[in-house]
Design a protein around this motif. Structure first.
Motif, mmCIF file in Angstrom:
data_model
loop_
_atom_site.group_PDB
_atom_site.id
_atom_site.type_symbol
_atom_site.label_atom_id
_atom_site.label_comp_id
_atom_site.label_asym_id
_atom_site.label_seq_id
_atom_site.Cartn_x
_atom_site.Cartn_y
_atom_site.Cartn_z
ATOM 1 N N PRO A 274 7.506 -6.936 125.439
ATOM 2 C CA PRO A 274 7.492 -7.705 123.983
ATOM 3 C C PRO A 274 6.661 -8.922 123.506
ATOM 4 C CG PRO A 274 9.147 -8.840 124.761
ATOM 5 C CD PRO A 274 9.167 -8.059 126.158
ATOM 6 N N THR A 275 5.511 -8.707 122.346
ATOM 7 C CA THR A 275 5.407 -10.462 122.688
ATOM 8 C C THR A 275 5.555 -11.507 121.611
ATOM 9 O OG1 THR A 275 4.073 -9.262 120.303
ATOM 10 C CG2 THR A 275 3.738 -9.420 122.712
ATOM 11 N N TYR A 276 5.351 -12.653 121.513
ATOM 12 C CA TYR A 276 5.622 -13.990 120.722
ATOM 13 C C TYR A 276 4.525 -14.395 120.509
ATOM 14 C CZ TYR A 276 9.608 -12.521 124.448
ATOM 15 O OH TYR A 276 10.585 -12.766 124.964
ATOM 16 N N PHE A 277 4.708 -15.347 119.111
ATOM 17 C CA PHE A 277 4.410 -16.056 118.403
ATOM 18 C C PHE A 277 4.781 -17.852 118.177
ATOM 19 C CE2 PHE A 277 3.843 -12.199 116.006
ATOM 20 C CZ PHE A 277 1.777 -12.140 116.343
ATOM 21 N N ILE A 278 3.570 -18.895 119.119
ATOM 22 C CA ILE A 278 3.962 -19.784 119.018
ATOM 23 C C ILE A 278 3.188 -20.785 117.923
ATOM 24 C CG2 ILE A 278 4.158 -21.845 120.685
ATOM 25 C CD1 ILE A 278 4.545 -19.748 122.578
ATOM 26 N N GLY A 279 3.216 -21.508 117.214
ATOM 27 C CA GLY A 279 2.534 -22.460 116.383
ATOM 28 C C GLY A 279 2.643 -24.170 117.087
ATOM 29 N N GLY A 322 2.469 -13.012 125.796
ATOM 30 C CA GLY A 322 2.572 -11.636 125.945
ATOM 31 C C GLY A 322 4.466 -12.295 127.068
ATOM 32 N N ALA A 323 5.246 -11.629 127.247
ATOM 33 C CA ALA A 323 6.164 -12.128 127.760
ATOM 34 C C ALA A 323 5.612 -12.389 129.168
ATOM 35 C CB ALA A 323 7.064 -10.978 128.006
#
Length: 372
Positions: A274-279, A322-323
């Motif tokens: 999976p991927t992730y979004f960060i702010g 990415g993970a």
């Protein structure tokens, strides 16, 4: 002016200066700063080289509400959003209509839908871990752990076994006691001691436990594919990977150019996921980094008028990883027209296409753009 008068004036000025120095050095403040060694701020370079991909967002008007901290998508395509003024909003992104689902009685932050019960799980900064029904009913799942109150529930995610992992950003500077989530976060980060923690709530046993502690503003939480917990430590500019059984942790991403906030699951990219979004809610503050080893100076800053104290800078940033922690790309708004970005939420729609909704602490709108 006579000599006597001059002496009186001099004495008055001298007394005033001494009183000012005494105030700046001795007046009690709520923080007891710790010394630490901040890593060199590399700024917006490399993969973070500035771009304008977050500028000119499309907007859904949330007025009179503001600060959509987090968003989740329901199975019918509608969105649920938490706001800084205490509401859960129900948004139809096709019609761009906004209705109120619930008022939590606190400040709802992180959101996730419990697919087992169909209820919305909420990390509420004032009230703890909540469960909210589609009928607007609000239930407190937990607000204490091992005899201590949960003062700043921030973000959460649900493991495959149903256990809910969530952050308690600060155990010293409670959001309610500080009168705002932002003020409490600034105090925890300015102090730099690290009173935040990662907690786990088991809905079967209804027990809450401490997984790991000692974090400088424990923030965004997401499950890793191997069952570990990813958690952002805002005041240390990094993403941690934590074993939920032992509490052992490693650093997945270090030395970010800003204060990281939320982390949300993203889509598979080029067959890899999976991927992730960060702010990043704000770029780093030169005063905090430059005086990380000068706790007395950071305490002195708390005695200055609020206008002179460190504050978030207006600069919007979200990025995708990415993970394994590899940063894949960034979306930025250097002009800060959409400031204090907490994160991005990916939503796939057959009618509207792939979008990312950009969450933030201050705007009275919910921004979005096509993905990627």
């Amino acid at each position: 002016m006579g000599v006597k008068d001059m002496k009186s004036v001099f004495l008055g000025l001298f007394t005033a200066v001494i009183a000012l120095f005494a105030y700046l050095l001795l007046w009690p403040v709520p923080v007891a700063p710790a010394s630490w060694d901040a890593p060199e701020d590399l700024g917006f370079t490399g993969i973070f080289t500035p771009n304008t991909d977050l500028a000119d967002l499309s907007m859904i008007d949330l007025t009179p509400h503001h600060g959509a901290e987090d968003v989740v998508a329901m199975s019918d395509g509608r969105l649920l959003a938490s706001t800084q003024d205490g509401y859960i909003l129900l948004i139809d992104p096709a019609q761009e209509t906004v209705d109120m689902l619930a008022e939590t009685g606190g400040v709802p932050l992180g959101l996730e839908i419990d697919t087992t019960t169909g209820r919305l799980l909420v990390a509420d900064a004032y009230r703890g871990l909540l469960s909210v029904g589609i009928d607007g009913s609000v239930e407190v799942l937990t607000d204490r752990v091992e005899g201590s109150p949960i003062l700043y529930a921030d973000d959460l995610d649900i493991a495959d076994d149903g256990v809910i992992y969530f952050s308690d950003a600060s155990t010293k500077f409670g959001a309610a006691a500080s009168a705002s989530t932002l003020d409490a976060s600034l105090l925890e980060i300015l102090e730099g001691v690290g009173t935040g923690r990662l907690l786990a709530y088991d809905p079967t046993s209804q027990e809450t436990r401490i997984v790991a502690a000692g974090h400088v503003f424990a923030n965004g939480v997401a499950m890793a594919p191997d069952g570990d917990v990813l958690m952002l430590e805002t005041g240390r500019y990094r993403l941690l990977k934590i074993d939920p059984d032992t509490g052992d942790q490693s650093v997945l991403i270090d030395n970010l150019p800003g204060f990281p906030d939320n982390i949300n699951h993203g889509p598979i990219v080029d067959g890899v996921g999976p991927t992730y979004f960060i702010g990043l809610a704000s770029p780093r503050a030169a005063f905090l980094d430059g005086n990380s080893d000068k706790p007395w100076l950071r305490a002195l800053a708390m005695r200055m008028p609020k206008a002179f104290q460190p504050k978030p800078q207006a600069y919007g940033v979200v990025f995708q990883i990415g993970a394994d922690g590899t940063i894949l790309r960034t979306w930025q708004d250097p002009n800060g027209a959409y400031p204090t970005t907490t994160g991005a939420v990916f939503v796939r729609s057959e009618t509207l296409g792939d979008r990312i909704y950009i969450t933030a602490l201050q705007p009275t709108t919910l921004g979005y753009r096509p993905y990627p």
